[in-house]
Design a protein around this motif. Structure first.
Motif, PDB file in Angstrom:
ATOM      1  N   THR A   3       0.769  -1.809   0.002  1.00 41.34           N
ATOM      2  CA  THR A   3       0.080  -0.291   0.364  1.00 41.34           C
ATOM      3  C   THR A   3       1.253   1.570  -0.193  1.00 41.34           C
ATOM      4  O   THR A   3       1.348   1.568   0.769  1.00 41.34           O
ATOM      5  CB  THR A   3      -0.597  -0.068   1.361  1.00 41.34           C
ATOM      6  OG1 THR A   3      -0.267   0.436   2.237  1.00 41.34           O
ATOM      7  CG2 THR A   3      -1.916  -1.427   1.134  1.00 41.34           C
ATOM      8  N   SER A   4       0.374   2.634  -0.314  1.00 35.71           N
ATOM      9  CA  SER A   4       1.036   3.654  -0.095  1.00 35.71           C
ATOM     10  C   SER A   4       0.840   4.810   0.969  1.00 35.71           C
ATOM     11  O   SER A   4       0.949   5.850   1.125  1.00 35.71           O
ATOM     12  CB  SER A   4       1.125   4.191  -1.530  1.00 35.71           C
ATOM     13  OG  SER A   4      -0.482   4.231  -2.095  1.00 35.71           O
ATOM     14  N   HIS A   5      -0.017   3.663   2.055  1.00 40.93           N
ATOM     15  CA  HIS A   5      -0.020   5.280   1.847  1.00 40.93           C
ATOM     16  C   HIS A   5       0.975   5.295   4.219  1.00 40.93           C
ATOM     17  O   HIS A   5       2.395   4.616   3.768  1.00 40.93           O
ATOM     18  CB  HIS A   5      -1.645   4.967   3.938  1.00 40.93           C
ATOM     19  CG  HIS A   5      -0.956   2.885   4.026  1.00 40.93           C
ATOM     20  ND1 HIS A   5      -0.750   2.647   5.509  1.00 40.93           N
ATOM     21  CD2 HIS A   5      -1.447   2.477   4.257  1.00 40.93           C
ATOM     22  CE1 HIS A   5      -0.585   2.346   5.722  1.00 40.93           C
ATOM     23  NE2 HIS A   5      -1.341   1.417   5.255  1.00 40.93           N
ATOM     24  N   THR A   6       0.418   6.438   4.632  1.00 41.04           N
ATOM     25  CA  THR A   6       1.487   6.425   5.515  1.00 41.04           C
ATOM     26  C   THR A   6       1.394   5.425   6.488  1.00 41.04           C
ATOM     27  O   THR A   6       0.148   5.071   6.719  1.00 41.04           O
ATOM     28  CB  THR A   6       0.934   7.647   6.402  1.00 41.04           C
ATOM     29  OG1 THR A   6       1.265   9.249   5.198  1.00 41.04           O
ATOM     30  CG2 THR A   6       2.654   8.404   7.165  1.00 41.04           C
ATOM     31  N   PRO A   7       2.654   5.019   6.731  1.00 35.71           N
ATOM     32  CA  PRO A   7       3.084   3.589   7.725  1.00 35.71           C
ATOM     33  C   PRO A   7       2.032   4.261   9.009  1.00 35.71           C
ATOM     34  O   PRO A   7       2.737   5.433   9.580  1.00 35.71           O
ATOM     35  CB  PRO A   7       4.332   3.153   7.376  1.00 35.71           C
ATOM     36  CG  PRO A   7       4.832   3.856   6.774  1.00 35.71           C
ATOM     37  CD  PRO A   7       4.292   5.371   5.970  1.00 35.71           C
ATOM     38  N   GLY A   8       1.660   3.099   9.927  1.00 36.16           N
ATOM     39  CA  GLY A   8       1.254   3.166  11.316  1.00 36.16           C
ATOM     40  C   GLY A   8       3.161   3.473  11.799  1.00 36.16           C
ATOM     41  O   GLY A   8       4.007   3.189  11.446  1.00 36.16           O
ATOM     42  N   ALA A  54      -6.578   2.174  12.031  1.00 31.04           N
ATOM     43  CA  ALA A  54      -6.536   1.987  10.279  1.00 31.04           C
ATOM     44  C   ALA A  54      -5.692   1.167  10.134  1.00 31.04           C
ATOM     45  O   ALA A  54      -5.098   0.339   9.097  1.00 31.04           O
ATOM     46  CB  ALA A  54      -6.982   2.963   9.332  1.00 31.04           C
ATOM     47  N   PRO A  55      -3.887   2.031  10.425  1.00 29.27           N
ATOM     48  CA  PRO A  55      -2.719   0.522   9.205  1.00 29.27           C
ATOM     49  C   PRO A  55      -2.960  -0.177  10.276  1.00 29.27           C
ATOM     50  O   PRO A  55      -2.191  -1.229  10.128  1.00 29.27           O
ATOM     51  CB  PRO A  55      -1.743   1.906  10.076  1.00 29.27           C
ATOM     52  CG  PRO A  55      -2.282   3.407  10.030  1.00 29.27           C
ATOM     53  CD  PRO A  55      -3.368   3.055  10.583  1.00 29.27           C
TER      54      PRO A  55
END
Length: 95
Positions: A3-8, A54-55
């Motif tokens: 995924t390309s979201h900011t990691p948690g 979410a993460p």
């Protein structure tokens, strides 16, 4: 799955003067804002908790799906189950 979201992990930050709550990446010396949560004050904190978790929820779900996809016939490890429980507790404000 990539995924390309900011990691948690993400965290609930302070409220803004406009009544919003920040979701932040606390891994920086000055926490970086991921999102602002706004809306009905009755749901604001619950929505912020869910978004900040979410993460963790994605990581826990991905881990369990990898276990199932491998076709294992034994129960998942307690680490996988504990990670899912912790993510759910964070989302519900019980962590």
């Amino acid at each position: 799955m990539k995924t390309s979201h900011t990691p948690g992990p993400w965290a609930i930050g302070r409220s803004t003067k406009h009544g919003e709550v920040r979701i932040e990446d606390p891994s920086y010396s000055m926490p970086r804002t991921i999102a602002y949560v706004e809306g009905d004050s009755g749901n604001l904190e619950a929505n912020a908790r869910l978004i900040s978790a979410a993460p963790d929820l994605l990581d826990a779900a991905t881990s369990l799906m990898a276990w199932f996809d491998a076709g294992r016939s034994i129960a998942p490890t307690w680490v996988e189950v504990d990670n899912l429980r912790a993510a759910i507790a964070k989302a519900m404000g019980k962590a």
